[in-house]
Write an enzyme that holds these catalytic residues in place. Sequence first.
Site, PDB file in Angstrom:
ATOM      1  N   GLY A 355      59.903 -19.245   3.486  1.00 19.61           N
ATOM      2  CA  GLY A 355      61.012 -18.895   2.601  1.00 19.61           C
ATOM      3  C   GLY A 355      60.840 -19.464   1.198  1.00 19.61           C
ATOM      4  N   THR A 356      61.385 -18.742   0.179  1.00 19.62           N
ATOM      5  CA  THR A 356      61.116 -19.032  -1.227  1.00 19.62           C
ATOM      6  C   THR A 356      62.208 -18.426  -2.098  1.00 19.62           C
ATOM      7  OG1 THR A 356      58.758 -18.817  -0.698  1.00 19.62           O
ATOM      8  CG2 THR A 356      59.320 -18.801  -3.011  1.00 19.62           C
ATOM      9  N   VAL A 357      62.250 -18.793  -3.400  1.00 20.94           N
ATOM     10  CA  VAL A 357      63.070 -18.066  -4.374  1.00 20.94           C
ATOM     11  C   VAL A 357      62.179 -17.589  -5.517  1.00 20.94           C
ATOM     12  CG1 VAL A 357      65.261 -19.218  -3.877  1.00 20.94           C
ATOM     13  CG2 VAL A 357      63.724 -20.200  -5.593  1.00 20.94           C
TER      14      VAL A 357
END
Length: 537
Positions: A355-357
Amino acid sequence: MNTDASRYPHASKRTTLYARSGMVAASQHLAAQAGLDMLKKGGNAVDAAVATAACLTVVEPCSNGIGGDAFALVWMKDQLHGLNASGPAPMGISAAKLRAQGLTEMPVYGWTPVTVPGAPAAWAALSERFGRLPFDELLEPAIRYAEEGYAVSPTASKFWKKAFYEYEQAIEGEQYATWFKTFAPGGRPPEPGEIWASPGHADTLRRIARSQARDFYEGELADRIDAFSREHGGYLRKSDLAAFQPEWVTPISSRYRDCEVWELPPNGQGIVTLMSLNILKALGEPPDDPAAACHQRIEAMKLAFEDGLWAITDPAQMPEETVSHLLSEAWATEKAARIGEQALLPEMRSVPRGGTVYLATADGEGNMVSYIQSNYMEFGSGLVVPETGVGLHNRGHTFTLDEGHPNCLAPGKRTYHTIIPGFLSQDGQPIGPFGVMGAFMQPQGHLQVLLHTLEEGLNPQAALDAPRWRWEKDRQVLIEPEFPAELAEALRARGHELVVSEHAGLFGRGQIIWRDPKSGVLCGGTDPRTDGVLATW
């Protein structure tokens, strides 16, 4: 490339927005607004990116944090610049040491996969080189939300809950107690609309703001990280933090149609996107049949990962010719020859998840930023440094303990990195930033939104809205529920093992901003799979 979005076919759930003086695209509305506020104060696209990035560590902590890494592509003064702010493994760790402890692979949680966090240094480096506003001013919105609290957004709450329930099952012990205390006060994760605050996070951001991030690497924050690591048998030390500096690098590119597609060089996996585009070019003009075209794209991505997952690691420990070889016409032609009418079985068998932004910014002067940061696998290692709100990432999980593998763990080495910002240009002029977060989905997301843009002519919002596929392993491909049924059946007939997945997080969440070189007008899109928003001016 025609950047006038009004001429694109519209097939989106939301409307592409236009602006002239500035635009910020992010996965959370408060963070996007923080970036826009900097533009309105006279800041540029870099100021907006730093403010948005810092804010995201507070308002979307389930996907990124102060204790993670970051990468950026910056168009400034008619030139594209690259920043690699991924931290290395501690000097006190090695594959041999872990194998002697009985480990056969890198663990997901705890201190072993923790590498030096690079995000705070990235903010400071970007601000120092290109920013216009004072650095401490850029972090004010993030500090305010951390101290006073904010209402948690729906998608963030969903992934927060998912991580909480996973952590409840997977981690236990004193070293993880601060994570539960920080992110699950009262013994549960926050609901949508519920107020969440983190005073320790606010204090840490103040220290970073006042010291241009050096407190995190050389001061009291570094001392706290060091002490916490020693207390629980970790490898990270203050000396590892103090030695770290982000690296300005030269972006790499491939030409597709009449555009240049830009990515950062290894240790990031952006080259996988370029490799897959080159394979498709080697196949010639794409077929008119949608099933045949989609089949080729999936096969090209498999083959790019086949070599990418083997070769990509710390560039200092890669043979000099590796990048040029993987981007060569000869390599692409050789791979393209393996693509037939039926789905192939690649030599490497699967890709992990995480997961990341991702965020994109643009100002009215033509400056643009493509930026990404991550703690990896939702909240990362499950470790939060007491009284700081700093959740440490587990980026070292992507190392292997196999001494014969290029990405084998070694002291001071940077691992294969999943987070990648993208950028598009044409005839030396910037078109703009794009990105799709989601661990090993990222090159797949980059490929799909690019081809929706360059082949199908979709506007930014429609390119992001379009149903996605995700190659998972062997011949297995996940597809979203909205994926066209007729196309899915045609792909199954070609040997692809399609599985419909309701888990939107597996297909990434992206942002796009395009700029018309003639008028300077900006048009953008934000992914419906998140709480994203386009803040415009």
